[in-house]
Design a protein around this motif. Structure first.
Motif, PDB file in Angstrom:
ATOM      1  N   TRP A  55       0.811  -1.220   0.000  1.00 37.70           N
ATOM      2  CA  TRP A  55       0.000   0.000   0.000  1.00 37.70           C
ATOM      3  C   TRP A  55       0.844   1.270   0.000  1.00 37.70           C
ATOM      4  O   TRP A  55       0.323   2.373  -0.142  1.00 37.70           O
ATOM      5  CB  TRP A  55      -1.018   0.002   1.137  1.00 37.70           C
ATOM      6  N   GLY A  56       2.181   1.131   0.114  1.00 37.15           N
ATOM      7  CA  GLY A  56       3.013   2.327   0.059  1.00 37.15           C
ATOM      8  C   GLY A  56       4.488   2.014   0.200  1.00 37.15           C
ATOM      9  O   GLY A  56       4.893   0.883   0.462  1.00 37.15           O
ATOM     10  N   THR A  57       5.289   3.070   0.012  1.00 38.32           N
ATOM     11  CA  THR A  57       6.736   2.984   0.141  1.00 38.32           C
ATOM     12  C   THR A  57       7.165   3.903   1.280  1.00 38.32           C
ATOM     13  O   THR A  57       6.841   5.100   1.277  1.00 38.32           O
ATOM     14  CB  THR A  57       7.430   3.417  -1.164  1.00 38.32           C
ATOM     15  N   LEU A  58       7.901   3.325   2.242  1.00 40.22           N
ATOM     16  CA  LEU A  58       8.362   4.071   3.406  1.00 40.22           C
ATOM     17  C   LEU A  58       9.730   4.674   3.121  1.00 40.22           C
ATOM     18  O   LEU A  58      10.667   3.975   2.736  1.00 40.22           O
ATOM     19  CB  LEU A  58       8.428   3.150   4.628  1.00 40.22           C
ATOM     20  N   ASN A  59       9.850   5.980   3.312  1.00 44.40           N
ATOM     21  CA  ASN A  59      11.100   6.715   3.102  1.00 44.40           C
ATOM     22  C   ASN A  59      11.416   7.545   4.340  1.00 44.40           C
ATOM     23  O   ASN A  59      10.639   7.574   5.291  1.00 44.40           O
ATOM     24  CB  ASN A  59      10.982   7.619   1.870  1.00 44.40           C
ATOM     25  N   ASN A  60      12.552   8.231   4.304  1.00 43.79           N
ATOM     26  CA  ASN A  60      12.979   9.076   5.425  1.00 43.79           C
ATOM     27  C   ASN A  60      12.937   8.309   6.739  1.00 43.79           C
ATOM     28  O   ASN A  60      12.486   8.814   7.764  1.00 43.79           O
ATOM     29  CB  ASN A  60      12.116  10.338   5.521  1.00 43.79           C
ATOM     30  N   ILE A  61      13.424   7.076   6.726  1.00 51.38           N
ATOM     31  CA  ILE A  61      13.368   6.197   7.893  1.00 51.38           C
ATOM     32  C   ILE A  61      14.485   6.557   8.866  1.00 51.38           C
ATOM     33  O   ILE A  61      15.635   6.721   8.482  1.00 51.38           O
ATOM     34  CB  ILE A  61      13.521   4.722   7.469  1.00 51.38           C
ATOM     35  N   THR A  62      14.116   6.694  10.140  1.00 52.02           N
ATOM     36  CA  THR A  62      15.069   6.891  11.212  1.00 52.02           C
ATOM     37  C   THR A  62      14.808   5.825  12.270  1.00 52.02           C
ATOM     38  O   THR A  62      13.699   5.737  12.793  1.00 52.02           O
ATOM     39  CB  THR A  62      14.928   8.295  11.840  1.00 52.02           C
ATOM     40  N   THR A  63      15.816   5.002  12.565  1.00 53.48           N
ATOM     41  CA  THR A  63      15.691   3.926  13.546  1.00 53.48           C
ATOM     42  C   THR A  63      16.650   4.198  14.697  1.00 53.48           C
ATOM     43  O   THR A  63      17.801   4.583  14.479  1.00 53.48           O
ATOM     44  CB  THR A  63      16.045   2.563  12.910  1.00 53.48           C
ATOM     45  N   ARG A  64      16.150   3.994  15.915  1.00 54.21           N
ATOM     46  CA  ARG A  64      16.958   4.156  17.124  1.00 54.21           C
ATOM     47  C   ARG A  64      16.719   2.959  18.042  1.00 54.21           C
ATOM     48  O   ARG A  64      15.650   2.360  18.011  1.00 54.21           O
ATOM     49  CB  ARG A  64      16.577   5.433  17.861  1.00 54.21           C
ATOM     50  N   TYR A  65      17.708   2.668  18.879  1.00 52.68           N
ATOM     51  CA  TYR A  65      17.591   1.593  19.871  1.00 52.68           C
ATOM     52  C   TYR A  65      18.011   2.098  21.240  1.00 52.68           C
ATOM     53  O   TYR A  65      18.975   2.860  21.356  1.00 52.68           O
ATOM     54  CB  TYR A  65      18.497   0.404  19.512  1.00 52.68           C
ATOM     55  N   SER A  66      17.301   1.650  22.262  1.00 55.96           N
ATOM     56  CA  SER A  66      17.729   1.779  23.655  1.00 55.96           C
ATOM     57  C   SER A  66      18.013   0.366  24.117  1.00 55.96           C
ATOM     58  O   SER A  66      17.113  -0.480  24.119  1.00 55.96           O
ATOM     59  CB  SER A  66      16.619   2.392  24.517  1.00 55.96           C
ATOM     60  N   VAL A  67      19.262   0.104  24.496  1.00 55.33           N
ATOM     61  CA  VAL A  67      19.659  -1.223  24.971  1.00 55.33           C
ATOM     62  C   VAL A  67      19.866  -1.109  26.477  1.00 55.33           C
ATOM     63  O   VAL A  67      20.702  -0.324  26.944  1.00 55.33           O
ATOM     64  CB  VAL A  67      20.941  -1.713  24.277  1.00 55.33           C
ATOM     65  N   TYR A  68      19.092  -1.874  27.235  1.00 55.04           N
ATOM     66  CA  TYR A  68      19.122  -1.812  28.687  1.00 55.04           C
ATOM     67  C   TYR A  68      20.187  -2.751  29.243  1.00 55.04           C
ATOM     68  O   TYR A  68      20.645  -3.663  28.564  1.00 55.04           O
ATOM     69  CB  TYR A  68      17.729  -2.151  29.235  1.00 55.04           C
ATOM     70  N   PRO A  69      20.611  -2.547  30.481  1.00 53.68           N
ATOM     71  CA  PRO A  69      21.598  -3.444  31.096  1.00 53.68           C
ATOM     72  C   PRO A  69      21.087  -4.887  31.074  1.00 53.68           C
ATOM     73  O   PRO A  69      19.874  -5.122  31.056  1.00 53.68           O
ATOM     74  CB  PRO A  69      21.714  -2.917  32.529  1.00 53.68           C
ATOM     75  N   PRO A  70      21.994  -5.866  31.096  1.00 53.50           N
ATOM     76  CA  PRO A  70      21.573  -7.272  31.032  1.00 53.50           C
ATOM     77  C   PRO A  70      20.575  -7.632  32.137  1.00 53.50           C
ATOM     78  O   PRO A  70      20.675  -7.146  33.266  1.00 53.50           O
ATOM     79  CB  PRO A  70      22.880  -8.044  31.213  1.00 53.50           C
ATOM     80  N   ASN A  71      19.631  -8.487  31.780  1.00 60.21           N
ATOM     81  CA  ASN A  71      18.671  -9.011  32.748  1.00 60.21           C
ATOM     82  C   ASN A  71      19.358 -10.092  33.576  1.00 60.21           C
ATOM     83  O   ASN A  71      20.392 -10.627  33.182  1.00 60.21           O
ATOM     84  CB  ASN A  71      17.454  -9.594  32.012  1.00 60.21           C
ATOM     85  N   GLY A  72      18.786 -10.446  34.689  1.00 62.91           N
ATOM     86  CA  GLY A  72      19.367 -11.461  35.565  1.00 62.91           C
ATOM     87  C   GLY A  72      19.444 -12.842  34.944  1.00 62.91           C
ATOM     88  O   GLY A  72      20.200 -13.698  35.405  1.00 62.91           O
ATOM     89  N   ASP A  73      18.688 -13.090  33.868  1.00 64.23           N
ATOM     90  CA  ASP A  73      18.664 -14.420  33.243  1.00 64.23           C
ATOM     91  C   ASP A  73      19.590 -14.527  32.032  1.00 64.23           C
ATOM     92  O   ASP A  73      19.523 -15.491  31.271  1.00 64.23           O
ATOM     93  CB  ASP A  73      17.242 -14.791  32.849  1.00 64.23           C
TER      94      ASP A  73
END
Length: 189
Positions: free
Chosen positions: A53-71
């Motif tokens: 249904w469309g073409t996605l442009n001007n894409i900006t991707t970001r990540y927040s990576v949290y400290p390791p979990n106890g497992d």
């Protein structure tokens, strides 16, 4: 309509909920690593009828990576923003349930804000990893956690909205509500 109102009302608080879930899963917020922005364009987006249904442009991707979990796992929250330009045909929500016949014209501009919370297992986080283009999850996980790492999506929502043609929301596990229909107009784009 009631389902759309419930989903739309929920979206305003969803970002805070996803962040709180990630914070709780990681056992704290100190040590969170922010990665990005990564940029890309030209991604074809499918609708509920299986059509593009469309073409996605001007894409900006970001990540927040949290400290390791106890497992031994790690929680990451991905956000994606972009602008989609529609292709004439069935609207994105036309087949949520039976095909309702809704259509969308070419040239409607649709803003996307998407969030996904993910649990990453079996890898070692390298904050200096390198990721090409928009760096979606399939590229992000091996680039920053190594080729043995696996990912499990925990929660996601995609919020597609326009000024005049409606709103389409997709949630975790394929649920969706709303639709974007009609023709492009100069005062709406």
């Amino acid at each position: 309509m009631q389902r759309l109102l419930v989903v739309t009302g929920t979206v305003c608080c969803l970002g805070a909920v996803v962040g709180a879930l990630a914070l709780a899963a990681s056992g704290g917020g100190s040590g969170t690593t922010e990665l990005g922005p990564f940029h890309g364009s030209g991604i074809q987006i499918g609708g509920s009828c299986g059509n593009t249904w469309g073409t996605l442009n001007n894409i900006t991707t970001r990540y927040s990576v949290y400290p390791p979990n106890g497992d031994g796992t790690t929680t990451a929250v991905q956000t994606v923003d972009g602008v989609l330009t529609t292709i004439a045909g069935k609207s994105p929500g036309a087949c949520v349930g039976p095909d309702n016949g809704n259509t969308i014209a070419a040239g409607v501009h649709v803003k996307l804000h998407a969030t996904e919370m993910e649990t990453i297992s079996g890898g070692v986080f390298n904050p200096n990893g390198q990721c090409a283009a928009q760096c979606f999850t399939a590229a992000f996980v091996p680039a920053f956690f190594g080729p043995a790492a696996t990912v499990k999506p925990d929660f996601s929502f995609d919020d597609w909205k326009t000024r005049c043609n409606g709103r389409y929301i997709t949630l975790f596990q394929g649920r969706s509500a709303g639709d974007i229909t009609g023709t492009a107009s100069r005062h709406c784009n």
